[in-house]
Design an enzyme around this catalytic site. Structure first.
Site, PDB file in Angstrom:
ATOM      1  N   GLU A   1      92.652 -31.795  33.178  1.00 36.83           N
ATOM      2  CA  GLU A   1      93.139 -31.678  31.997  1.00 36.83           C
ATOM      3  C   GLU A   1      94.359 -32.389  32.203  1.00 36.83           C
ATOM      4  OE1 GLU A   1      93.510 -27.559  30.512  1.00 36.83           O
ATOM      5  OE2 GLU A   1      91.932 -28.016  28.944  1.00 36.83           O
TER       6      GLU A   1
ATOM      7  N   HIS B   1      71.955 -31.026  50.244  1.00 37.64           N
ATOM      8  CA  HIS B   1      70.656 -31.270  50.165  1.00 37.64           C
ATOM      9  C   HIS B   1      70.212 -31.347  48.531  1.00 37.64           C
ATOM     10  CE1 HIS B   1      69.385 -29.897  54.308  1.00 37.64           C
ATOM     11  NE2 HIS B   1      70.699 -29.285  54.174  1.00 37.64           N
TER      12      HIS B   1
ATOM     13  N   LYS C   1      87.581 -28.900  18.932  1.00 39.34           N
ATOM     14  CA  LYS C   1      88.015 -27.700  18.085  1.00 39.34           C
ATOM     15  C   LYS C   1      87.976 -28.040  16.552  1.00 39.34           C
ATOM     16  CE  LYS C   1      90.913 -25.498  21.711  1.00 39.34           C
ATOM     17  NZ  LYS C   1      92.276 -25.187  21.973  1.00 39.34           N
TER      18      LYS C   1
HETATM   19  O1  PA5 Z   1      95.588 -25.348  30.557  1.00 37.14           O
HETATM   20  C1  PA5 Z   1      95.461 -25.339  29.384  1.00 37.14           C
HETATM   21  O2  PA5 Z   1      96.571 -25.124  28.658  1.00 37.14           O
HETATM   22  C2  PA5 Z   1      94.265 -24.732  28.709  1.00 37.14           C
HETATM   23  O3  PA5 Z   1      93.236 -24.922  29.432  1.00 37.14           O
HETATM   24  C3  PA5 Z   1      94.238 -23.515  28.004  1.00 37.14           C
HETATM   25  O4  PA5 Z   1      94.739 -22.338  29.139  1.00 37.14           O
HETATM   26  C4  PA5 Z   1      92.814 -22.834  27.290  1.00 37.14           C
HETATM   27  O5  PA5 Z   1      92.642 -23.785  26.466  1.00 37.14           O
HETATM   28  C5  PA5 Z   1      93.158 -21.847  26.552  1.00 37.14           C
HETATM   29  O6  PA5 Z   1      94.085 -21.588  25.764  1.00 37.14           O
HETATM   30  P1  PA5 Z   1      94.932 -20.154  25.273  1.00 37.14           P
HETATM   31  O7  PA5 Z   1      95.318 -19.436  26.381  1.00 37.14           O
HETATM   32  O8  PA5 Z   1      95.644 -20.464  24.405  1.00 37.14           O
HETATM   33  O9  PA5 Z   1      93.659 -19.398  24.620  1.00 37.14           O
END
Ligand code: PA5
Length: 427
Positions: free
Chosen positions: A287, A308, A417
């Site tokens: 990310e 394996h 989303k």
């Molecule tokens: O690293 C990040 O910001 C994302 O992975 C969020 O943690 C994830 O999308 C969850 O978001 P939220 O905490 O707003 O529900």
């Protein structure tokens, strides 16, 4: 004095020259990371000056939860859940009279959540809903289903005493619900994003509920933060331009390997307890770096299990990858292999045989021309886990800067989303 994680680049096939080329730039980037002027860098100084009141509140709430329930359900996804799951999977083996911990809202499977409800039917349970935005679909769906269960079991008033929430201090529907219903809550700091939030209440509350020593974890993180910041003797909390700390060195090595054309990083671990730590790493790097057509694709393999299944590809297949080995030197438990196992193995400890696998795989892959990075982890304890979290967070942030991306946003996650919303609106 405790040890530090040890980074070994001797089999990375990188010339010192390649690393030196990044040094000056890394020094500047380190200063940028520590300047306090960049958005979402609140985690950088966090372990050096942890808010003692917040820590006290986390510890006392965890203690209350440990007495209150047999099952503790952590509801969240991505950065709001993986850090806690990584720590609990790695460190809570053996059990210590803590509540059983389950996870919800990390997928949208009706089957998974129905099974979960069956498992907790006869047990006293509490919920901990974690969402910085307070609007993420997966945890919202799971929370409403499990809250319904809680209402049916305990009634609305008692249910409210069994719900803990960690969300933005002001914004979002979850914060509004907290204010309306009076749930006990924690705020996710404004300047810390999901995947860098393990050492806030987001990770620390569930980890403490599991009976893991979070103060030790913070001390481990602090030891790396001090090392990173103390370069060139400029003192604690003020990083110098000396970029030779291992976290920066790892960022330099990864950038050099990417330039050489290896676009996949395979994280390899030999302790199954590290499965969710590897998942956390995948999220952290994926990310943080994967944007603007850039980044190294992070993958993870559990050895020797996956030798394996994927061992053949690694040894002989398409050379698109380099390897990062997470090597635990002294795992918490061991066994001696009995006589019946035959001359080669009898009398040896299982961990020694596992280490022979580590060395054997490295030798075979080195011969095959693969670049290998190794990180030695002295022990799998809260202290070293804290080091691991902070070490990789720093390295990843610097690596993102080196690649010219913002390591703290994730605009691409929004696309699915909005498409999903369109699908739901059509029905
Ligand atoms: O690293 C990040 O910001 C994302 O992975 C969020 O943690 C994830 O999308 C969850 O978001 P939220 O905490 O707003 O529900």
């Amino acid at each position: 004095m405790k040890e530090m994680l040890r980074l070994d680049l001797s089999r990375s096939q990188l010339e010192p020259r390649a690393l030196d080329a990044c040094k000056e730039e890394l020094g500047i980037l380190k200063k940028r990371l520590w300047s306090g002027e960049e958005a979402f860098t609140g985690w950088v100084r966090l372990p050096l000056a942890y808010d003692r009141n917040e820590l006290k509140k986390i510890l006392s709430t965890a203690e209350k939860i440990r007495k209150q329930c047999q099952v503790f359900i952590v509801i969240g996804i991505g950065g709001s859940y993986l850090g806690a799951r990584a720590a609990i999977s790695a460190l809570a083996a053996g059990g210590n009279a803590a509540p059983e911990i389950f996870y919800a809202g990390q997928n949208l499977s009706g089957t998974y959540h129905k099974e979960l409800i069956k498992k907790i039917r006869e047990k006293e349970f509490c919920l901990c809903v974690i969402s910085k935005s307070g609007t993420t679909t997966e945890p919202s769906v799971a929370f409403s289903i499990l809250k319904d269960e809680l209402y049916q079991r305990y009634g609305r008033e008692e249910a409210a005493k069994r719900i803990y929430a960690i969300t933005d201090s002001e914004k979002g529907v979850l914060r509004q619900e907290v204010n309306r219903e009076g749930y006990e809550s924690f705020a996710v700091p404004d300047d810390i994003g999901g995947r860098y939030s393990v050492l806030t209440a987001v990770g620390l509350l569930p980890i403490a509920v599991a009976g893991i020593d979070i103060e030790e974890m913070l001390l481990g993180a602090e030891s790396v933060a001090s090392q990173v910041s103390a370069a060139k003797g400029e003192g604690r909390g003020t990083p110098g331009t000396d970029q030779t700390d291992d976290a920066a060195l790892l960022a330099a090595a990864r950038a050099s390997l990417l330039k050489r054309g290896t676009t996949v990083e395979v994280f390899e671990y030999y302790e199954p307890g590290l499965q969710y730590f590897a998942e956390w790493l995948k999220q952290l790097f994926g990310e943080s770096e994967g944007k603007d057509g850039k980044g190294i694709f992070p993958a993870a393999l559990q050895f020797s299990t996956d030798l394996h299944s994927m061992g053949q590809f690694l040894q002989d297949g398409n050379r698109i990858f380099f390897e990062t080995v997470l090597n635990v030197l002294n795992p918490p438990e061991d066994l001696i292999v009995p006589e019946s196992a035959g001359e080669l193995l009898a009398g040896r400890s299982m961990n020694a045989i596992n280490q022979a696998a580590v060395q054997g795989v490295i030798a075979a892959h080195e011969t095959a021309g693969i670049s290998i990075i190794k990180l030695d982890i002295p022990e799998l304890t809260p202290y070293y886990f804290g080091q691991m979290i902070y070490f990789f967070e720093t390295s990843c942030a610097l690596s993102g800067y080196l690649m010219g991306v913002n390591p703290f946003d994730q605009p691409g996650v929004e696309s699915y989303k909005s498409e999903m919303r369109k699908v739901l609106q059509k029905k």
